[in-house]
Structures are given as C-alpha cells and as structure tokens.
Design an enzyme around this catalytic site. Structure first.
Site, PDB file in Angstrom:
ATOM      1  N   ASP A  61       0.890  -1.173   0.000  1.00  0.00           N
ATOM      2  CA  ASP A  61       0.000   0.000   0.000  1.00  0.00           C
ATOM      3  C   ASP A  61       0.922   1.215   0.000  1.00  0.00           C
ATOM      4  O   ASP A  61       1.550   1.536   1.017  1.00  0.00           O
ATOM      5  CB  ASP A  61      -0.893  -0.012   1.244  1.00  0.00           C
ATOM      6  CG  ASP A  61      -1.760   1.248   1.340  1.00  0.00           C
ATOM      7  OD1 ASP A  61      -1.630   2.139   0.462  1.00  0.00           O
ATOM      8  OD2 ASP A  61      -2.564   1.347   2.281  1.00  0.00           O
ATOM      9  N   VAL A  62       1.003   1.892  -1.134  1.00  0.00           N
ATOM     10  CA  VAL A  62       1.995   2.976  -1.256  1.00  0.00           C
ATOM     11  C   VAL A  62       1.697   4.154  -0.328  1.00  0.00           C
ATOM     12  O   VAL A  62       2.576   4.975  -0.071  1.00  0.00           O
ATOM     13  CB  VAL A  62       2.131   3.487  -2.710  1.00  0.00           C
ATOM     14  CG1 VAL A  62       2.663   2.403  -3.629  1.00  0.00           C
ATOM     15  CG2 VAL A  62       0.826   4.090  -3.224  1.00  0.00           C
ATOM     16  N   TYR A 154      -7.010  15.657  -7.701  1.00  0.00           N
ATOM     17  CA  TYR A 154      -6.059  14.923  -8.564  1.00  0.00           C
ATOM     18  C   TYR A 154      -4.907  15.839  -8.965  1.00  0.00           C
ATOM     19  O   TYR A 154      -3.731  15.473  -8.866  1.00  0.00           O
ATOM     20  CB  TYR A 154      -6.820  14.423  -9.787  1.00  0.00           C
ATOM     21  CG  TYR A 154      -6.075  13.464 -10.676  1.00  0.00           C
ATOM     22  CD1 TYR A 154      -5.930  12.122 -10.326  1.00  0.00           C
ATOM     23  CD2 TYR A 154      -5.530  13.881 -11.891  1.00  0.00           C
ATOM     24  CE1 TYR A 154      -5.265  11.232 -11.157  1.00  0.00           C
ATOM     25  CE2 TYR A 154      -4.860  12.998 -12.724  1.00  0.00           C
ATOM     26  CZ  TYR A 154      -4.736  11.666 -12.355  1.00  0.00           C
ATOM     27  OH  TYR A 154      -4.068  10.782 -13.181  1.00  0.00           O
ATOM     28  N   LYS A 158      -0.919  15.705  -8.474  1.00  0.00           N
ATOM     29  CA  LYS A 158      -0.046  15.525  -9.649  1.00  0.00           C
ATOM     30  C   LYS A 158       0.877  16.727  -9.868  1.00  0.00           C
ATOM     31  O   LYS A 158       2.020  16.545 -10.297  1.00  0.00           O
ATOM     32  CB  LYS A 158      -0.892  15.245 -10.893  1.00  0.00           C
ATOM     33  CG  LYS A 158      -1.694  13.939 -10.820  1.00  0.00           C
ATOM     34  CD  LYS A 158      -0.804  12.720 -10.654  1.00  0.00           C
ATOM     35  CE  LYS A 158      -1.574  11.407 -10.806  1.00  0.00           C
ATOM     36  NZ  LYS A 158      -0.724  10.220 -10.659  1.00  0.00           N
TER      37      LYS A 158
HETATM   38  P1  NAI Z   1      -5.330   1.485 -13.041  1.00  0.00           P
HETATM   39  O1  NAI Z   1      -6.469   1.583 -12.090  1.00  0.00           O
HETATM   40  O2  NAI Z   1      -5.464   0.622 -14.246  1.00  0.00           O
HETATM   41  O3  NAI Z   1      -3.991   1.046 -12.266  1.00  0.00           O
HETATM   42  C1  NAI Z   1      -3.651   1.604 -11.030  1.00  0.00           C
HETATM   43  C2  NAI Z   1      -3.049   0.521 -10.150  1.00  0.00           C
HETATM   44  O4  NAI Z   1      -2.666   1.120  -8.888  1.00  0.00           O
HETATM   45  C3  NAI Z   1      -4.035  -0.594  -9.829  1.00  0.00           C
HETATM   46  O5  NAI Z   1      -3.453  -1.854 -10.086  1.00  0.00           O
HETATM   47  C4  NAI Z   1      -4.350  -0.396  -8.356  1.00  0.00           C
HETATM   48  O6  NAI Z   1      -4.670  -1.595  -7.689  1.00  0.00           O
HETATM   49  C5  NAI Z   1      -3.063   0.228  -7.852  1.00  0.00           C
HETATM   50  N1  NAI Z   1      -3.225   0.955  -6.582  1.00  0.00           N
HETATM   51  C6  NAI Z   1      -4.241   1.792  -6.217  1.00  0.00           C
HETATM   52  N2  NAI Z   1      -4.062   2.241  -4.967  1.00  0.00           N
HETATM   53  C7  NAI Z   1      -2.893   1.676  -4.522  1.00  0.00           C
HETATM   54  C8  NAI Z   1      -2.175   1.760  -3.305  1.00  0.00           C
HETATM   55  N3  NAI Z   1      -2.623   2.492  -2.260  1.00  0.00           N
HETATM   56  N4  NAI Z   1      -1.005   1.073  -3.197  1.00  0.00           N
HETATM   57  C9  NAI Z   1      -0.556   0.305  -4.224  1.00  0.00           C
HETATM   58  N5  NAI Z   1      -1.218   0.169  -5.394  1.00  0.00           N
HETATM   59  C10 NAI Z   1      -2.366   0.861  -5.548  1.00  0.00           C
HETATM   60  O7  NAI Z   1      -5.023   3.004 -13.455  1.00  0.00           O
HETATM   61  P2  NAI Z   1      -3.875   3.639 -14.388  1.00  0.00           P
HETATM   62  O8  NAI Z   1      -4.568   4.556 -15.301  1.00  0.00           O
HETATM   63  O9  NAI Z   1      -2.993   2.616 -14.936  1.00  0.00           O
HETATM   64  O10 NAI Z   1      -3.091   4.524 -13.309  1.00  0.00           O
HETATM   65  C11 NAI Z   1      -1.678   4.447 -13.122  1.00  0.00           C
HETATM   66  C12 NAI Z   1      -1.133   5.835 -12.926  1.00  0.00           C
HETATM   67  O11 NAI Z   1      -1.278   6.580 -14.135  1.00  0.00           O
HETATM   68  C13 NAI Z   1      -1.842   6.647 -11.838  1.00  0.00           C
HETATM   69  O12 NAI Z   1      -0.874   7.349 -11.084  1.00  0.00           O
HETATM   70  C14 NAI Z   1      -2.714   7.605 -12.645  1.00  0.00           C
HETATM   71  O13 NAI Z   1      -2.984   8.780 -11.932  1.00  0.00           O
HETATM   72  C15 NAI Z   1      -1.804   7.858 -13.838  1.00  0.00           C
HETATM   73  N6  NAI Z   1      -2.462   8.399 -15.025  1.00  0.00           N
HETATM   74  C16 NAI Z   1      -3.402   7.682 -15.712  1.00  0.00           C
HETATM   75  C17 NAI Z   1      -3.979   8.212 -16.858  1.00  0.00           C
HETATM   76  C18 NAI Z   1      -4.993   7.475 -17.651  1.00  0.00           C
HETATM   77  O14 NAI Z   1      -5.552   8.051 -18.602  1.00  0.00           O
HETATM   78  N7  NAI Z   1      -5.263   6.228 -17.379  1.00  0.00           N
HETATM   79  C19 NAI Z   1      -3.602   9.552 -17.352  1.00  0.00           C
HETATM   80  C20 NAI Z   1      -2.596  10.206 -16.563  1.00  0.00           C
HETATM   81  C21 NAI Z   1      -2.052   9.638 -15.446  1.00  0.00           C
END
Ligand code: NAI
Length: 278
Positions: A61-62, A154, A158
């Site tokens: 849990d980050v 958010y 960020k």
């Molecule tokens: P996602 O929901 O597919 O993946 C996020 C992962 O983080 C999941 O596997 C989840 O279980 C994990 N997670 C959540 N809370 C956590 C915690 N407390 N400790 C450890 N793991 C945790 O979403 P995505 O889109 O891949 O997100 C990854 C990063 O990319 C995030 O930081 C998000 O803000 C960023 N991002 C995503 C964009 C998009 O369009 N999908 C655009 C810009 C940034």
C-alpha cells in the site's frame, strides 16, 4: 541527467503494476531484459498479472510508509539490489472541489502524492548505493501540467509530483549523481482508472468522488493510447535520462495556454510596477 542505457538484468519495481500503465511499463521493462517486481494493493490482480507477464508480485500500500519499506526489504532480500523504481500506483476519481470530502482528499493525496513521496524517500538511498546507477520514474499526469474542472484533488497531487520530480532532478544533476529521475505525464490511456473506487479504503467512507465517466472515451477531444505505448515512453526516458516523459505531445497547446496566462500576469505586474515587459 543520468540515464540507464542498458536495462538487461537490472531489477525494477513498478508500483500499481497489476493494471493499466504500470502493467504496460512492466511489460516493456521485461522486454528489455529487466527483472520486474510489480507491487500493488490489489492482490488478486497482482498475482494474475505477475503470472501473465513473467514478473514477481509483492503486495504494497503505497500510502503506508511501513508497507513501502517492507517492499524495499523484500526486494533487496530477493535480488540484492534495486535499479529502477516506478512510483506509478494511483487513483483517479473526480469531483468538483466544493463536493470533495476530507476523506476524498486524504485518499487522493495519500496514494497519488504521499505514495510517490514514500517511494522516493525509501528507494533513493538504495539506488544511490548502486555502482551502475539507478533511475526513478514518478507517474504524474497531463493534469500535473494543466488541469480542468473536477480535477482539483487529482491535480493538487499531480502538480506536487511534477514539482517534487523537477527539484529532485536538479539536485541529482548538481551532485553528478548516477541516479536519474523522470516524471511521466500521460494524457488519456485505456486502463482501469475508471474503476478506482475498487481500492478506496473502508476506513474512508465519506465520498464526494465519482469514478471517471468512461463515456469520455467517445469525446473526440481525447486521444486514447494503450498502456504498452506509455511503457515504451517510460523505457526511453529511463535509457536517455529524460526528465519529462510525455505520451501526448499533441496536447501541448493546453499547457502553452496556461503558460501564456502566467506570462501575461507577469507582464501585467511588471508594467504596473514600471519594470517594463518581460
Ligand atoms: P489502473 O487503475 O489501471 O492502475 C492503477 C493501479 O494502482 C491498480 O493496479 C491499483 O490496484 C493500484 N493501486 C491503487 N491504490 C494503490 C495503493 N494504495 N497502493 C498500491 N497500489 C495501488 O489506473 P492507471 O490509469 O494505470 O493509473 C496508473 C497511474 O497513471 C496513476 O498514477 C494515474 O494517476 C496515472 N495516469 C493515468 C492516466 C490514464 O488516462 N489512465 C492519465 C494520466 C495519469
């Protein structure tokens, strides 16, 4: 800034690696020959992804510093070194600032900003010990460079990630460090971010947040890419030592508009103070 041109055999940790962009980064690092640990809060998805892509899964849990420290210890026990850390885990529910509960703020800042802080705090000294160097990648967002409605919490996180990474990059460069750092600022990527509430802690029940509307995908304003494309951008940034890792260069006009508004405010203030234009 320092890059890591050869990733073969290097040990990499990707937080949030069970899904989406983290999984895309992990896949591309594995293709480079790296040994990859995906660290995630969601154990079932983490185990499935680890098996699918040939990574090792460690639950974390980050938002909890002790949990991030335990991740580091387990990685070091297993491999003896860590070379690449991608602080990528994140959540993306939205609400107008006026609707945000303090629980929403705590969850968002806890994962999306403190998560990155914990990763940097724990792993920077570990990476500095490597003779062959190391690299940190912090996942921010295009919303770390310019933000619109409902992105208040958010964007607060960020923008913080972008600021932290810029300062760390300057400090590492002035130390001639063998450790480099990049900030990933993606636009829209097909992931599970629209279902972020699956990971909302039970202890933070008071929610104004709504998961983002996947209908956005039909909005021609947005160009959607796939996680592996973001992963390839990350690998390139690590190898070259780029500070900014960008997936959507076509979005620059929105960032430029913000920069121009700031420049205009400076010009106006300078004119009022009789200092002449900038
Ligand atoms: P996602 O929901 O597919 O993946 C996020 C992962 O983080 C999941 O596997 C989840 O279980 C994990 N997670 C959540 N809370 C956590 C915690 N407390 N400790 C450890 N793991 C945790 O979403 P995505 O889109 O891949 O997100 C990854 C990063 O990319 C995030 O930081 C998000 O803000 C960023 N991002 C995503 C964009 C998009 O369009 N999908 C655009 C810009 C940034």
């Amino acid at each position: 800034m320092s890059g890591l041109p050869d990733l073969a055999g290097k040990v990499a940790i990707v937080t949030g690696g069970a899904s989406g962009i983290g999984k895309g980064i992990a896949v591309q690092l594995i293709a480079e020959g790296a040994q990859v640990i995906i660290a995630d809060i969601q154990r079932d998805a983490m185990e499935a992804t680890a098996e699918e892509i040939g990574a090792v899964g460690i639950q974390v849990d980050v938002s909890n510093p002790a949990s991030v420290d335990a991740l580091a210890r387990e990685a070091l026990d297993r491999y003896g070194a860590v070379h690449v850390v991608c602080n990528n885990a994140g959540i993306g529910p939205l609400a107008p600032v006026a609707d945000l509960t303090l629980d929403d703020w705590r969850w968002m800042i806890g994962v999306n900003l403190w998560g990155v802080i914990h990763g940097v705090h724990t792993f920077l000294p570990i990476l500095k010990q490597n003779r062959e160097g190391g690299h940190i990648v912090n996942t921010a967002s295009m919303a770390g460079l310019v933000a619109g409605p409902r992105l208040g919490a958010y964007a607060a996180a960020k923008y913080g990630v972008v600021g932290l990474t810029e300062v760390l990059a300057a400090e590492l460069a002035s130390d001639n460090s063998r450790v480099g750092v990049s900030v990933l600022c993606p636009g829209t990527v097909h992931t599970n971010i629209g279902h972020s509430s699956r990971n909302r802690p039970a202890g933070l029940p008071d929610a104004g947040f709504k998961d983002i509307d996947i209908e956005l995908e039909d909005n021609p304003m947005y160009r959607w890419i796939y996680p592996e494309e973001a992963g390839a951008v990350v690998v390139r940034a690590i190898k070259r030592g780029d500070l900014y890792a960008l997936t959507h260069p076509d979005w620059y006009p929105r960032v430029a508009k913000r920069h121009e508004a700031i420049a205009e405010a400076f010009r106006q203030q300078a004119a009022e103070a009789g200092l002449g234009g900038g």
